[in-house]
Motif scaffolding. Structure first.
Motif, PDB file in Angstrom:
ATOM      1  N   HIS A 137       1.570   9.515   4.099  1.00 45.35           N
ATOM      2  CA  HIS A 137       1.861   9.579   2.675  1.00 45.35           C
ATOM      3  C   HIS A 137       1.053   8.647   1.759  1.00 45.35           C
ATOM      4  CE1 HIS A 137       4.272   7.962  -0.732  1.00 45.35           C
ATOM      5  NE2 HIS A 137       3.944   9.158  -1.157  1.00 45.35           N
ATOM      6  N   PRO A 138       0.929   7.334   2.107  1.00 43.87           N
ATOM      7  CA  PRO A 138       0.233   6.466   1.150  1.00 43.87           C
ATOM      8  C   PRO A 138      -1.199   6.918   0.854  1.00 43.87           C
ATOM      9  CG  PRO A 138       1.403   5.157   2.777  1.00 43.87           C
ATOM     10  CD  PRO A 138       1.457   6.574   3.253  1.00 43.87           C
ATOM     11  N   GLU A 161     -10.013   4.518  11.615  1.00 44.97           N
ATOM     12  CA  GLU A 161     -11.195   5.339  11.334  1.00 44.97           C
ATOM     13  C   GLU A 161     -11.558   5.242   9.861  1.00 44.97           C
ATOM     14  OE1 GLU A 161     -10.553   9.432  12.527  1.00 44.97           O
ATOM     15  OE2 GLU A 161      -9.749   8.809  14.463  1.00 44.97           O
ATOM     16  N   GLU A 162     -10.532   5.243   9.035  1.00 42.14           N
ATOM     17  CA  GLU A 162     -10.788   5.206   7.610  1.00 42.14           C
ATOM     18  C   GLU A 162     -11.241   3.818   7.145  1.00 42.14           C
ATOM     19  OE1 GLU A 162      -7.502   6.094   4.952  1.00 42.14           O
ATOM     20  OE2 GLU A 162      -9.003   6.011   3.356  1.00 42.14           O
ATOM     21  N   MET A 216       0.831  -1.213   0.000  1.00 47.14           N
ATOM     22  CA  MET A 216       0.000   0.000   0.000  1.00 47.14           C
ATOM     23  C   MET A 216       0.860   1.255   0.000  1.00 47.14           C
ATOM     24  SD  MET A 216      -2.910  -1.186   2.746  1.00 47.14           S
ATOM     25  CE  MET A 216      -3.870   0.324   2.802  1.00 47.14           C
ATOM     26  N   GLY A 217       2.161   1.078   0.059  1.00 48.76           N
ATOM     27  CA  GLY A 217       3.060   2.223  -0.055  1.00 48.76           C
ATOM     28  C   GLY A 217       3.634   2.718   1.259  1.00 48.76           C
ATOM     29  N   TYR A 218       3.374   1.999   2.338  1.00 51.17           N
ATOM     30  CA  TYR A 218       3.916   2.450   3.631  1.00 51.17           C
ATOM     31  C   TYR A 218       5.397   2.101   3.745  1.00 51.17           C
ATOM     32  CZ  TYR A 218      -0.725   3.556   5.367  1.00 51.17           C
ATOM     33  OH  TYR A 218      -1.959   4.118   5.538  1.00 51.17           O
ATOM     34  N   SER A 219       6.119   3.006   4.401  1.00 50.58           N
ATOM     35  CA  SER A 219       7.563   2.839   4.551  1.00 50.58           C
ATOM     36  C   SER A 219       7.893   1.768   5.592  1.00 50.58           C
ATOM     37  CB  SER A 219       8.170   4.173   4.984  1.00 50.58           C
ATOM     38  OG  SER A 219       9.414   3.977   5.597  1.00 50.58           O
ATOM     39  N   THR A 270       8.130   9.909  11.043  1.00 52.88           N
ATOM     40  CA  THR A 270       6.895   9.150  11.216  1.00 52.88           C
ATOM     41  C   THR A 270       5.619   9.885  10.788  1.00 52.88           C
ATOM     42  OG1 THR A 270       7.889   7.841  12.955  1.00 52.88           O
ATOM     43  CG2 THR A 270       5.498   7.880  12.897  1.00 52.88           C
ATOM     44  N   ARG A 281      -5.373  14.553  11.055  1.00 49.84           N
ATOM     45  CA  ARG A 281      -5.682  13.346  10.279  1.00 49.84           C
ATOM     46  C   ARG A 281      -5.434  13.603   8.805  1.00 49.84           C
ATOM     47  NH1 ARG A 281      -8.365  13.282  14.864  1.00 49.84           N
ATOM     48  NH2 ARG A 281      -9.143  11.302  15.673  1.00 49.84           N
ATOM     49  N   LEU A 308       2.113  -0.392  13.709  1.00 47.13           N
ATOM     50  CA  LEU A 308       1.301   0.254  12.680  1.00 47.13           C
ATOM     51  C   LEU A 308       1.282  -0.603  11.418  1.00 47.13           C
ATOM     52  CD1 LEU A 308       1.201   3.993  11.732  1.00 47.13           C
ATOM     53  CD2 LEU A 308       1.502   2.326   9.934  1.00 47.13           C
ATOM     54  N   ASP A 319      10.176   2.002   7.532  1.00 47.57           N
ATOM     55  CA  ASP A 319      10.728   2.684   8.705  1.00 47.57           C
ATOM     56  C   ASP A 319       9.665   2.987   9.761  1.00 47.57           C
ATOM     57  OD1 ASP A 319      13.317   2.697   7.736  1.00 47.57           O
ATOM     58  OD2 ASP A 319      13.036   4.584   6.653  1.00 47.57           O
ATOM     59  N   LEU A 320       8.401   2.719   9.446  1.00 48.81           N
ATOM     60  CA  LEU A 320       7.346   3.024  10.424  1.00 48.81           C
ATOM     61  C   LEU A 320       7.267   1.934  11.492  1.00 48.81           C
ATOM     62  CD1 LEU A 320       4.669   4.239   7.887  1.00 48.81           C
ATOM     63  CD2 LEU A 320       5.626   5.630   9.738  1.00 48.81           C
ATOM     64  N   MET A 330      -1.293   7.235  17.328  1.00 48.71           N
ATOM     65  CA  MET A 330      -2.369   8.103  16.818  1.00 48.71           C
ATOM     66  C   MET A 330      -2.681   7.752  15.372  1.00 48.71           C
ATOM     67  SD  MET A 330      -1.656  11.868  18.396  1.00 48.71           S
ATOM     68  CE  MET A 330      -0.022  11.956  19.083  1.00 48.71           C
ATOM     69  N   LYS A 331      -1.620   7.542  14.603  1.00 44.42           N
ATOM     70  CA  LYS A 331      -1.818   7.238  13.180  1.00 44.42           C
ATOM     71  C   LYS A 331      -2.499   5.885  12.994  1.00 44.42           C
ATOM     72  CE  LYS A 331      -0.167  11.047  11.532  1.00 44.42           C
ATOM     73  NZ  LYS A 331      -1.074  12.011  10.896  1.00 44.42           N
ATOM     74  N   LEU A 371       5.532  10.039   6.949  1.00 45.23           N
ATOM     75  CA  LEU A 371       5.533   8.724   6.299  1.00 45.23           C
ATOM     76  C   LEU A 371       4.204   8.000   6.521  1.00 45.23           C
ATOM     77  CD1 LEU A 371       9.158   7.489   7.064  1.00 45.23           C
ATOM     78  CD2 LEU A 371       8.256   8.305   4.876  1.00 45.23           C
ATOM     79  N   ALA A 372       3.602   8.229   7.680  1.00 43.52           N
ATOM     80  CA  ALA A 372       2.349   7.536   7.982  1.00 43.52           C
ATOM     81  C   ALA A 372       1.187   8.086   7.145  1.00 43.52           C
ATOM     82  CB  ALA A 372       2.023   7.638   9.467  1.00 43.52           C
ATOM     83  N   ILE A 380       3.262   9.259  18.074  1.00 45.62           N
ATOM     84  CA  ILE A 380       2.672   9.510  16.759  1.00 45.62           C
ATOM     85  C   ILE A 380       2.140   8.212  16.127  1.00 45.62           C
ATOM     86  CG2 ILE A 380       3.149  10.313  14.404  1.00 45.62           C
ATOM     87  CD1 ILE A 380       3.114  12.645  16.232  1.00 45.62           C
ATOM     88  N   PRO A 381       2.917   7.107  16.130  1.00 46.94           N
ATOM     89  CA  PRO A 381       2.379   5.904  15.471  1.00 46.94           C
ATOM     90  C   PRO A 381       1.044   5.452  16.036  1.00 46.94           C
ATOM     91  CG  PRO A 381       4.710   5.614  15.931  1.00 46.94           C
ATOM     92  CD  PRO A 381       4.313   6.908  16.577  1.00 46.94           C
ATOM     93  N   HIS A 402      -6.066   6.595  13.247  1.00 47.76           N
ATOM     94  CA  HIS A 402      -6.585   7.327  12.074  1.00 47.76           C
ATOM     95  C   HIS A 402      -6.829   6.337  10.931  1.00 47.76           C
ATOM     96  CE1 HIS A 402      -4.411  11.232  13.572  1.00 47.76           C
ATOM     97  NE2 HIS A 402      -5.347  10.810  14.389  1.00 47.76           N
ATOM     98  N   LEU A 440      -6.990  12.709   6.179  1.00 48.75           N
ATOM     99  CA  LEU A 440      -8.111  13.120   5.338  1.00 48.75           C
ATOM    100  C   LEU A 440      -8.547  14.558   5.609  1.00 48.75           C
ATOM    101  CD1 LEU A 440     -10.163   9.828   5.052  1.00 48.75           C
ATOM    102  CD2 LEU A 440      -8.557  10.847   3.418  1.00 48.75           C
ATOM    103  N   GLU A 482      12.835  10.499   0.115  1.00 47.22           N
ATOM    104  CA  GLU A 482      13.269  10.699   1.497  1.00 47.22           C
ATOM    105  C   GLU A 482      14.652  11.322   1.505  1.00 47.22           C
ATOM    106  OE1 GLU A 482      12.615   7.434   4.269  1.00 47.22           O
ATOM    107  OE2 GLU A 482      11.215   6.603   2.798  1.00 47.22           O
ATOM    108  N   PHE A 493      12.881   8.675   8.105  1.00 48.51           N
ATOM    109  CA  PHE A 493      12.359   8.229   9.410  1.00 48.51           C
ATOM    110  C   PHE A 493      11.310   9.173  10.007  1.00 48.51           C
ATOM    111  CE2 PHE A 493      16.931   6.973   9.350  1.00 48.51           C
ATOM    112  CZ  PHE A 493      16.735   5.631   9.070  1.00 48.51           C
ATOM    113  N   ASP A 539       7.580  12.536  18.142  1.00 51.20           N
ATOM    114  CA  ASP A 539       8.342  11.852  19.185  1.00 51.20           C
ATOM    115  C   ASP A 539       9.839  12.155  19.062  1.00 51.20           C
ATOM    116  OD1 ASP A 539       5.935  10.559  19.988  1.00 51.20           O
ATOM    117  OD2 ASP A 539       6.178   9.170  18.319  1.00 51.20           O
TER     118      ASP A 539
END
Ligand code: SF4
Ligand code: SF4
Lengths: 413, 370
Positions: B329-330, A139-140, A84-87, B323, B294, A94, A89-90, A132-133, B326-327, A129-130, A136, B296, B347, B321, B100
């Motif tokens: 982006h997709p 939710e989607e 899906m394109g996620y890095s 976060t 968010r 997540l 590095d996350l 929270m993401k 990167l989170a 942050i992760p 999110h 969206l 990156e 790196f 973070d």
């Protein structure tokens, strides 16, 4: 040595855990059928007690990650996420849960019956942050679920003051209102008091169990730490209290009879950061050389008592104290916790897991390392790894460094 | 070719350390920050100079002894400079809780470099009466902290600072409008210098510089709007060379969603019953950053910028790196694509291989957009 996979457990009660896990996920999956709304939420906050008190079903996507790791599903979940394109590095939590909800779950798969879809999502504005993401993304993925946008001050424990608490209390009250409106169920204050009392009893038992680990030899090791499953998913229930009582009895018995994890305990070790869920056997690695993993950082997260007389305030306080531990609000507090544990558990050496998947818990490790050396004369070994992604861990490198570290500790003895 | 007009800005960016050391030698307290969710106006109104910490393109050997390799090069570079004594003039760091990495570095900085004042400020994620009240209490905490290092709080002074920063942001937003119209006579690299200098220069001086800059525009020939229009989105960008390459290769950066850019300026100010409320209002209604919103919710804002600027594609530039970015982006890439807007993500590692891979990837992206 090949990857060691699952950890070796010595406690009979730890072996009982798989039944508890199966039952919990069964309950999650049966909830909807029984007309009980299901809510997904982050762990370590007062939401769990509110859920149990309102007879709602809490589900913890973060807890699902270790389960996926134990069942070997992580690589597949990662594959879906990366496609899906996620890095890469996350944070692995997540990447794992995203992969699961868009992959296996969509196809109706997954171990233990999989996760039930959420009717409610408690989406945190707090923590790292992760996390929270993650919510999110949920939710989607589940647009029909009703979403509560929570907000909690990201404040260091040592800086919590009256008005932080007041804000957290207003958020707990807002959560109750939201749940009432969304589910039509009301919160019975007596029932809440009972749940908080059960939650506090679990904490008391937890502290008691942890205290027995100070015994030499230690009655159980970090390899057994899966017992914290009940603290994550069952706080505020009789199930947790009953189970922890049995664990406490067994641990006490072992401590009093001086039954250690291994026959000849020579070196007592400490583990910092989240363990590698895909290879929990690592926690037993040192045992052949006489080393036992006596304690670990994150068990302290549950070491906190609740004020049964003020349920709402106490849950707000619990949220304020536990949840920021997964953010970067304070290194001081973590350092203090690690030093205290190392002192109390008579630790000889610490393993600091430099965890590519978790920035908040990894940042500051070097300061902890220095303090351990300077204040307590305890050497530590930093190992590179990842709590979810095996590709970021090299067994060969770990072995070489771990062996040398153990030799050094044995010589010091 | 660098335009002569931006020389004063380039000068400050290049001689940051000497420039700030000189300010400090006049007895001014200086506070650092990483992220633009720091109440600069409040700090400034109390007689303290807020300065954004910058990264470094050098090797980060000292920082590596304190942080792992998987932390964004920006904060690692700043830490390296701090450890090397390049930030000795700082009285401390104040930072809203955004990501973070930045907040972790604040802790590490305090432990290893020291200073008088370190504060990661909890910022509410919701807009409500209770969260406004909570944020007000945090502002008041900050006032007390700044008083302990010699700051002086007065409502009137805060009002003036709000006006000053508001004017600066408005001047920058006006330049964005010119950019959309194709009448901004600055290359993207030069424009970035202007932005970067704003993080270092005390606001009154900076506003004067901006006014001078704008006054020269009328006398200079307008830059020909050629090249493929694109929007750049991402985290902090400090290397002007990246933008120069994009424009050299036939692109034209017409808009951005960067914290070294538009996100820092929009909206210019807030409103409220008193100065503190106006400050809070702006922070609560900022152009959304991925660390605090968010994906969206970001999308319509991006779509507006794309429309206003006529961008044909989006170039995502992330710190490695990072976060929050990167989170998001997709989903952003997918949604933009659905709207017929192609995007490319790159990156930025420690020392970006600017002339090699970057160039090739930019070239093929521009090819697609043509
Ligand atoms: S605390 Fe660490 S492991 Fe947990 S979600 Fe955040 S980054 Fe990931
Ligand atoms: S670039 Fe990303 S990771 Fe680095 S400080 Fe900014 S938001 Fe945080």
């Amino acid at each position: 040595m090949e990857k060691s996979g699952k950890s070796k457990k010595r406690l009979t009660t730890a072996k009982e855990l798989s039944r508890i896990i199966i039952e919990y996920y069964q309950e999650c999956n049966q909830a909807r059928g029984m007309g009980k709304p299901v809510g997904w939420m982050p762990p370590m906050n007062g939401g769990i007690e509110i859920f149990y008190a309102m007879d709602l079903q809490p589900v913890f996507p973060e807890n699902w990650s270790p389960i996926c790791a134990a069942f070997g599903l992580t690589p597949e979940n990662f594959r879906v996420t990366e496609e899906m394109g996620y890095s890469r590095d996350l944070c692995g939590y997540l990447r794992n849960i995203n992969g699961y909800v868009y992959g296996l779950m969509k196809n109706g798969g997954g171990p233990l019956g999989g996760l039930p879809e959420p009717d409610l999502i408690i989406s945190p504005g707090a923590g790292c942050i992760p996390v929270m993401k993650i919510f999110h993304i949920m939710e989607e993925r589940f647009p029909d679920a009703k979403v509560f946008r929570a907000d909690l001050p990201q404040v260091a424990v040592e800086d919590i003051r009256e008005d932080h608490l007041r804000y957290a209390v207003s958020e707990i009250n807002r959560l109750i209102e939201f749940l009432t409106e969304a589910t039509g169920r009301t919160l019975d204050r007596d029932r809440l008091a009972e749940v908080v009392m059960l939650s506090d009893r679990a904490c008391a038992l937890w502290d008691e169990i942890m205290a027995y680990r100070k015994s030499i030899p230690t009655p159980f090791s970090a390899a057994e730490i899966g017992i914290m499953f009940v603290m994550v998913t069952r706080q505020g229930t009789q199930t947790a209290v009953d189970y922890l009582t049995r664990v406490r009895d067994e641990v006490r018995e072992r401590a009093l009879s001086k039954i250690g994890v291994i026959e000849n305990e020579k070196v007592r070790l400490f583990w910092d950061n989240i363990p590698p869920w895909y290879n929990m056997g690592l926690l037993n690695y040192f045992e052949t050389m006489g080393g036992v993993m006596v304690a670990e950082t994150y068990s302290a997260a549950w070491s906190l008592r609740l004020d049964v007389k003020n349920p709402i305030e106490t849950l707000a306080m619990k949220s304020l104290m536990s949840y920021p531990m997964v953010s970067c609000v304070s290194i001081k507090k973590r350092k203090e916790m690690v030093l205290k544990a190392c002192r109390e558990y008579h630790i000889d050496g610490a393993i600091l897991h430099s965890n590519k998947s978790c920035h908040p818990i990894t940042l500051g490790q070097m300061d902890i390392k220095r303090a351990l050396e300077k204040d307590l004369g305890i050497p530590s070994l930093v190992i590179d790894g990842d709590h979810m992604d095996e590709r970021n861990f090299s067994m060969a490198q770990f072995q070489t460094r771990a062996d040398a570290f153990m030799e050094m500790l044995l010589q010091k003895k | 070719m660098r335009s002569k007009m931006v020389e004063p800005f380039v000068e400050i960016v290049r001689n940051e350390q000497a420039y700030l050391t000189e300010i400090a030698s006049r007895g001014k307290a200086i506070i650092g920050y990483f992220c633009t969710y720091t109440p600069l106006e409040l700090i400034h109104s109390m007689g303290i100079v807020p300065v954004r910490l910058t990264g470094s393109s050098r090797q980060t050997d000292k920082a590596y002894s304190l942080v792992p390799s998987f932390i964004c090069p920006y904060v690692r570079g700043a830490l390296e400079k701090g450890l090397g004594g390049e930030y000795n003039f700082l009285s401390g760091i104040i930072q809203g809780y955004t990501c973070d990495a930045a907040c972790g570095i604040v802790n590490i900085w305090e432990e290893n470099i020291g200073g008088k004042l370190f504060y990661s400020m909890p910022l509410p994620y919701n807009k409500s009466a209770a969260s406004g009240e909570f944020m007000r209490a945090r502002m008041m905490d900050l006032v007390k902290m700044l008083e302990s290092i010699g700051g002086d709080f007065q409502e009137g002074k805060l009002r003036s600072s709000l006006e000053l920063y508001g004017e600066i942001r408005q001047a920058m937003l006006d330049m964005y409008t010119m950019r959309y119209r194709g009448s901004l006579p600055l290359s993207a690299g030069d424009f970035l210098y202007v932005v970067l200098a704003g993080f270092i220069t005390p606001p009154a001086d900076y506003l004067a510089m901006l006014k001078t800059l704008v006054s020269t525009f009328t006398t200079t020939a307008t830059r020909k709007p050629d090249g493929v229009p694109i929007l750049v989105s991402g985290s902090i960008i400090e290397n002007t060379r990246l933008f120069e390459i994009v424009e050299d290769r036939g692109g034209r950066i017409v808009a951005d969603d960067l914290c070294t850019g538009y996100r820092n300026f929009s909206p210019p100010s807030g409103s409220g019953k008193d100065a503190v409320d106006a400050l809070i209002d702006r922070y609560m209604n900022r152009f959304p950053c991925p660390s605090r919103s968010r994906v969206l919710e970001r999308l319509p804002h991006l779509a507006d910028l794309i429309q206003a600027s006529g961008a044909k594609g989006v170039l995502f530039l992330f710190q490695k790196f990072c976060t929050p970015h990167l989170a998001d982006h997709p989903v952003l890439a997918r949604e933009l694509n659905a709207k017929g807007i192609p995007s490319l993500a790159i990156e930025i590692a420690e020392s970006p291989d600017v002339d090699g891979q970057f160039m090739t990837r930019i070239e093929s992206f521009l090819e697609i957009l043509k």
